[in-house]
Write a protein that holds these residues in place. Structure first.
Motif, PDB file in Angstrom:
ATOM      1  N   LEU A  19       0.868  -1.176   0.000  1.00  0.00           N
ATOM      2  CA  LEU A  19       0.000   0.000   0.000  1.00  0.00           C
ATOM      3  C   LEU A  19       0.904   1.226   0.000  1.00  0.00           C
ATOM      4  O   LEU A  19       1.708   1.403   0.916  1.00  0.00           O
ATOM      5  CB  LEU A  19      -0.896   0.013   1.236  1.00  0.00           C
ATOM      6  N   LEU A  20       0.805   2.043  -1.039  1.00  0.00           N
ATOM      7  CA  LEU A  20       1.568   3.290  -1.120  1.00  0.00           C
ATOM      8  C   LEU A  20       0.600   4.456  -1.016  1.00  0.00           C
ATOM      9  O   LEU A  20      -0.298   4.604  -1.838  1.00  0.00           O
ATOM     10  CB  LEU A  20       2.343   3.353  -2.440  1.00  0.00           C
ATOM     11  N   ILE A  21       0.789   5.283   0.028  1.00  0.00           N
ATOM     12  CA  ILE A  21      -0.019   6.485   0.204  1.00  0.00           C
ATOM     13  C   ILE A  21       0.897   7.693   0.046  1.00  0.00           C
ATOM     14  O   ILE A  21       1.889   7.826   0.770  1.00  0.00           O
ATOM     15  CB  ILE A  21      -0.700   6.517   1.585  1.00  0.00           C
ATOM     16  N   VAL A  22       0.573   8.557  -0.898  1.00  0.00           N
ATOM     17  CA  VAL A  22       1.338   9.785  -1.127  1.00  0.00           C
ATOM     18  C   VAL A  22       0.429  10.973  -0.838  1.00  0.00           C
ATOM     19  O   VAL A  22      -0.555  11.195  -1.543  1.00  0.00           O
ATOM     20  CB  VAL A  22       1.871   9.857  -2.566  1.00  0.00           C
ATOM     21  N   ALA A  23       0.763  11.704   0.205  1.00  0.00           N
ATOM     22  CA  ALA A  23      -0.019  12.884   0.586  1.00  0.00           C
ATOM     23  C   ALA A  23       0.696  14.120   0.051  1.00  0.00           C
ATOM     24  O   ALA A  23       1.601  14.657   0.696  1.00  0.00           O
ATOM     25  CB  ALA A  23      -0.185  12.949   2.100  1.00  0.00           C
ATOM     26  N   ASP A  24       0.299  14.559  -1.131  1.00  0.00           N
ATOM     27  CA  ASP A  24       0.923  15.740  -1.744  1.00  0.00           C
ATOM     28  C   ASP A  24       0.865  16.925  -0.796  1.00  0.00           C
ATOM     29  O   ASP A  24      -0.203  17.276  -0.279  1.00  0.00           O
ATOM     30  CB  ASP A  24       0.178  16.122  -3.031  1.00  0.00           C
ATOM     31  N   ILE A  65      -6.206  -7.803  -5.005  1.00  0.00           N
ATOM     32  CA  ILE A  65      -5.340  -6.630  -5.077  1.00  0.00           C
ATOM     33  C   ILE A  65      -3.973  -6.940  -4.479  1.00  0.00           C
ATOM     34  O   ILE A  65      -3.861  -7.532  -3.394  1.00  0.00           O
ATOM     35  CB  ILE A  65      -5.998  -5.409  -4.393  1.00  0.00           C
ATOM     36  N   THR A  66      -2.922  -6.548  -5.192  1.00  0.00           N
ATOM     37  CA  THR A  66      -1.542  -6.759  -4.745  1.00  0.00           C
ATOM     38  C   THR A  66      -0.862  -5.443  -4.412  1.00  0.00           C
ATOM     39  O   THR A  66      -0.041  -5.372  -3.505  1.00  0.00           O
ATOM     40  CB  THR A  66      -0.735  -7.491  -5.837  1.00  0.00           C
ATOM     41  N   HIS A  67      -1.200  -4.412  -5.170  1.00  0.00           N
ATOM     42  CA  HIS A  67      -0.552  -3.114  -4.966  1.00  0.00           C
ATOM     43  C   HIS A  67      -1.599  -2.017  -5.125  1.00  0.00           C
ATOM     44  O   HIS A  67      -2.231  -1.898  -6.166  1.00  0.00           O
ATOM     45  CB  HIS A  67       0.576  -2.925  -5.975  1.00  0.00           C
ATOM     46  N   LEU A  68      -1.761  -1.226  -4.056  1.00  0.00           N
ATOM     47  CA  LEU A  68      -2.719  -0.123  -4.060  1.00  0.00           C
ATOM     48  C   LEU A  68      -1.955   1.182  -3.869  1.00  0.00           C
ATOM     49  O   LEU A  68      -1.154   1.316  -2.935  1.00  0.00           O
ATOM     50  CB  LEU A  68      -3.743  -0.301  -2.939  1.00  0.00           C
ATOM     51  N   VAL A  69      -2.201   2.142  -4.761  1.00  0.00           N
ATOM     52  CA  VAL A  69      -1.596   3.466  -4.670  1.00  0.00           C
ATOM     53  C   VAL A  69      -2.706   4.472  -4.408  1.00  0.00           C
ATOM     54  O   VAL A  69      -3.682   4.531  -5.157  1.00  0.00           O
ATOM     55  CB  VAL A  69      -0.851   3.836  -5.965  1.00  0.00           C
ATOM     56  N   VAL A  70      -2.552   5.265  -3.363  1.00  0.00           N
ATOM     57  CA  VAL A  70      -3.558   6.250  -2.967  1.00  0.00           C
ATOM     58  C   VAL A  70      -2.894   7.622  -2.910  1.00  0.00           C
ATOM     59  O   VAL A  70      -1.914   7.818  -2.189  1.00  0.00           O
ATOM     60  CB  VAL A  70      -4.172   5.909  -1.600  1.00  0.00           C
ATOM     61  N   ASN A  71      -3.433   8.563  -3.670  1.00  0.00           N
ATOM     62  CA  ASN A  71      -2.854   9.901  -3.750  1.00  0.00           C
ATOM     63  C   ASN A  71      -3.847  10.946  -3.235  1.00  0.00           C
ATOM     64  O   ASN A  71      -4.897  11.160  -3.820  1.00  0.00           O
ATOM     65  CB  ASN A  71      -2.471  10.190  -5.206  1.00  0.00           C
ATOM     66  N   PHE A  72      -3.492  11.588  -2.102  1.00  0.00           N
ATOM     67  CA  PHE A  72      -4.258  12.709  -1.565  1.00  0.00           C
ATOM     68  C   PHE A  72      -3.583  14.021  -1.976  1.00  0.00           C
ATOM     69  O   PHE A  72      -2.356  14.085  -2.081  1.00  0.00           O
ATOM     70  CB  PHE A  72      -4.334  12.633  -0.039  1.00  0.00           C
ATOM     71  N   ASN A  73      -4.371  15.095  -2.139  1.00  0.00           N
ATOM     72  CA  ASN A  73      -3.733  16.363  -2.521  1.00  0.00           C
ATOM     73  C   ASN A  73      -4.264  17.595  -1.797  1.00  0.00           C
ATOM     74  O   ASN A  73      -3.845  18.721  -2.089  1.00  0.00           O
ATOM     75  CB  ASN A  73      -3.834  16.579  -4.034  1.00  0.00           C
ATOM     76  N   ILE A 109       3.504   2.095   2.860  1.00  0.00           N
ATOM     77  CA  ILE A 109       4.481   3.172   2.683  1.00  0.00           C
ATOM     78  C   ILE A 109       3.729   4.489   2.645  1.00  0.00           C
ATOM     79  O   ILE A 109       2.788   4.665   1.872  1.00  0.00           O
ATOM     80  CB  ILE A 109       5.275   3.003   1.370  1.00  0.00           C
ATOM     81  N   LEU A 110       4.141   5.408   3.503  1.00  0.00           N
ATOM     82  CA  LEU A 110       3.536   6.740   3.526  1.00  0.00           C
ATOM     83  C   LEU A 110       4.623   7.774   3.284  1.00  0.00           C
ATOM     84  O   LEU A 110       5.677   7.743   3.929  1.00  0.00           O
ATOM     85  CB  LEU A 110       2.857   6.997   4.876  1.00  0.00           C
ATOM     86  N   THR A 111       4.386   8.682   2.349  1.00  0.00           N
ATOM     87  CA  THR A 111       5.367   9.720   2.056  1.00  0.00           C
ATOM     88  C   THR A 111       4.652  10.943   1.500  1.00  0.00           C
ATOM     89  O   THR A 111       3.420  10.984   1.409  1.00  0.00           O
ATOM     90  CB  THR A 111       6.422   9.212   1.049  1.00  0.00           C
TER      91      THR A 111
END
Length: 580
Positions: A51-56, A195-203, A253-255
């Motif tokens: 799980l990749l979470i990217v908080a712009d 699901i194997t890989h989830l990408v979540v993008n907040f902005n 992963i959170l970045t």
């Protein structure tokens, strides 16, 4: 007709009963079904997922200060850092290229909000010119890690270009025009067992930060951080509530994408360290809590071949000749990326007319094969002198920083020279009677045209002094942050090139050294590289380019050398914590 013996029937009955009892007891003793089944289940490895979470726009300093509850909870089972490095191109486009390609955006030339190479330049695995940037969704698909009925990649973002370009090979791409819809889509996606890989993008933090400022003390921005934290908490809870969770091994992963300017809290599109500062959190149920400080970062550029030089013509550089008398020190940080091989020795910096033949002046050099530093000294028709080149002048492993110095001093009515590498002295060489470097030779950083070999290397904080610096000063140079304005030896500094900036000029920052900047004869690929590790091993260089190799590592994807990934999957160094 023969009669049955009632006694025999009676004995037969009890014999059968006894046999059944014995069989049941023996089966329980030799074959306990519950214990056996549990052992078999424990031996089955859990399927790794990411799980990749990217908080712009969730800038590191603000998140650390606010410390919202759900992010704080993630830290309890995480390796994390609050001072990692984002891409040097901190625009929205540049930041995402570093996150999705495993390379810095400058590796592809000019990158804009199209998330492609706007000038059409680039090369992928020597297959010719391309206009797109290879990304890890493409790699995962080609490796069979996604695109299958049991292994799917889902990406959710409010930025359509992000879905269309770097994530175009994902199994499912979901556009959601605000963070609430992003969160809701993520919750639905987590109901999919495949699901194997989830990408979540907040902005939203990015939107609010640009309007009001990226700072913890700004009410609107703090609310945006707390809101995205609540959304992250819902996603993590949904992840752990999956019916298949006990058979899965999730890395969360959170970045974020960038930091903020130190002078304008609403800006982030520059290349300063403040604008590049980001955070990383690698969370897994079995990871032990550990915070990392990131290594310092140096701005510089690589030299890669002969006659790639940044030079000062002879008329202006006579002060950097060592002459026939006087004390001097030539001092530099050196980072060898590829070393010369065989007998192909490489000049790294010089004030001379030639690498070997009839040398008039001095050359700083690394030897081929052995990787030993030395200085070559020549004076007209006199015999060539080599200072250093012994075992104590060995260079560090490729990618590490060395401090290399030539120290010229008077002693016992003679003039001597020693080479110092990381504080280790060479055998002194008698240079009495040598007039080193006529005024007709240029001074340059880089590899002189007639050098036998070439190598790829960085130079940093190159300095020349009109005194023999103390050995301890030279030793400390490696971990120092350049030369300060209050340096006790500053009055002896006659040339100082930090090797930082832009364009093709390498500025001389020594006091009273006006008009002594170096001009490069090739385009300088300015970038930020890891600094010297002076922490005793407790620090590592953490950057946004680590994301891609870490995802490959977690999903057991073979990395091909020709991909040229620049990041480091350093999480694998802690496998004893999470690989059972």
């Amino acid at each position: 007709m023969k009669k049955f013996d009632s006694n025999k029937i009676y004995l037969l009955y009890w014999a059968v009963v006894l046999a059944l009892v014995c069989f049941s007891a023996c089966k329980k003793f030799y074959d306990p079904p519950l214990v056996f089944e549990q052992a078999e289940e424990a031996a089955i490895p859990k399927k790794r997922k990411v799980l990749l979470i990217v908080a712009d726009g969730a800038v590191s300093d603000a998140v650390k200060t606010i410390m919202p509850p759900n992010i704080s909870k993630l830290l309890e089972h995480a390796k994390y850092s609050w001072n990692a490095y984002g891409d040097a191109n901190t625009t929205d486009g540049g930041s995402w290229v570093g996150l999705t390609s495993g390379k810095v955006s400058t590796a592809y030339g000019v990158v804009d909000s199209s998330l492609n190479i706007s000038n059409g330049e680039g090369n992928e695995e020597n297959h010719g010119t391309i206009s797109y940037i290879p990304n890890y969704s493409q790699r995962l698909l080609a490796s069979g890690k996604i695109g299958a009925a049991t292994s799917r990649m889902v990406v959710i973002s409010p930025w359509q270009t992000l879905l269309d370009v770097p994530y175009k090979f994902a199994d499912r791409k979901i556009y959601a025009d605000n963070d609430d819809k992003v969160k809701d889509s993520a919750l639905r996606a987590l109901q999919d067992a495949s699901i194997t890989h989830l990408v979540v993008n907040f902005n939203r933090p990015n939107i609010i930060g640009k309007q009001y400022g990226f700072a913890a003390g700004i009410t609107q921005y703090k609310e945006a951080i707390n809101t995205v934290d609540s959304q992250i908490g819902e996603i993590i809870n949904a992840l752990k509530s999956r019916s298949t969770y006990n058979t899965e091994d999730w890395l969360a992963i959170l970045t974020t994408t960038h930091g903020v300017s130190s002078t304008d809290k609403t800006r982030y599109d520059g290349g300063t360290l403040d604008e590049r500062k980001i955070f990383f959190i690698y969370n897994n149920d079995n990871i032990k809590k550990q915070e990392f400080s990131s290594l310092s970062s140096y701005q510089t550029f690589p030299f890669t071949t002969r006659n790639q030089i940044a030079a000062l013509d002879a008329a202006k550089s006579s002060v950097y000749a060592l002459g026939a008398s006087g004390n001097y020190t030539i001092l530099s940080k050196v980072r060898m990326l590829t070393k010369p091989t065989g007998s192909n020795h490489t000049v790294l910096a010089y004030k001379s007319n030639h690498a070997y033949s009839g040398v008039n002046g001095w050359n700083m050099m690394i030897t081929g094969g052995t990787g030993l530093y030395r200085f070559v000294i020549g004076a007209a028709s006199k015999a060539l002198l080599f200072v250093g080149g012994g075992a104590e002048q060995a260079s560090a492993p490729a990618g590490s920083w060395d401090v290399v110095a030539l120290k010229v001093f008077d002693s016992a009515s003679k003039r001597w020279a020693v080479c110092m590498t990381n504080g280790k002295r060479s055998i002194p060489v008698d240079i009495t009677g040598y007039d080193i470097g006529a005024s007709s030779t240029p001074f340059a950083l880089g590899t002189i045209t007639n050098s036998v070999g070439a190598a790829t290397f960085n130079l940093k904080d190159f300095s020349i002094w009109n005194t023999a610096l103390p050995d301890q000063y030279i030793l400390n140079y490696r971990c120092g942050n350049g030369i300060a304005a209050n340096d006790p030896m500053l009055t002896n500094l006659i040339g100082y090139w930090p090797v930082e900036g832009s364009g093709t000029t390498v500025f001389n920052k020594a006091p009273n050294a006006s008009d002594k900047n170096l001009t490069a004869n090739f385009p300088l690929a300015w970038t930020w590289v890891p600094g010297a590790d002076c922490s005793g091993g407790s620090s590592i260089f953490i950057s946004s380019t680590d994301i891609v190799p870490t995802i490959f590592y977690w999903l057991n994807t073979k990395v091909i050398d020709s991909w040229g990934l620049e990041g480091n999957a350093w999480l694998k160094n802690y496998e004893t914590e999470f690989v059972k």
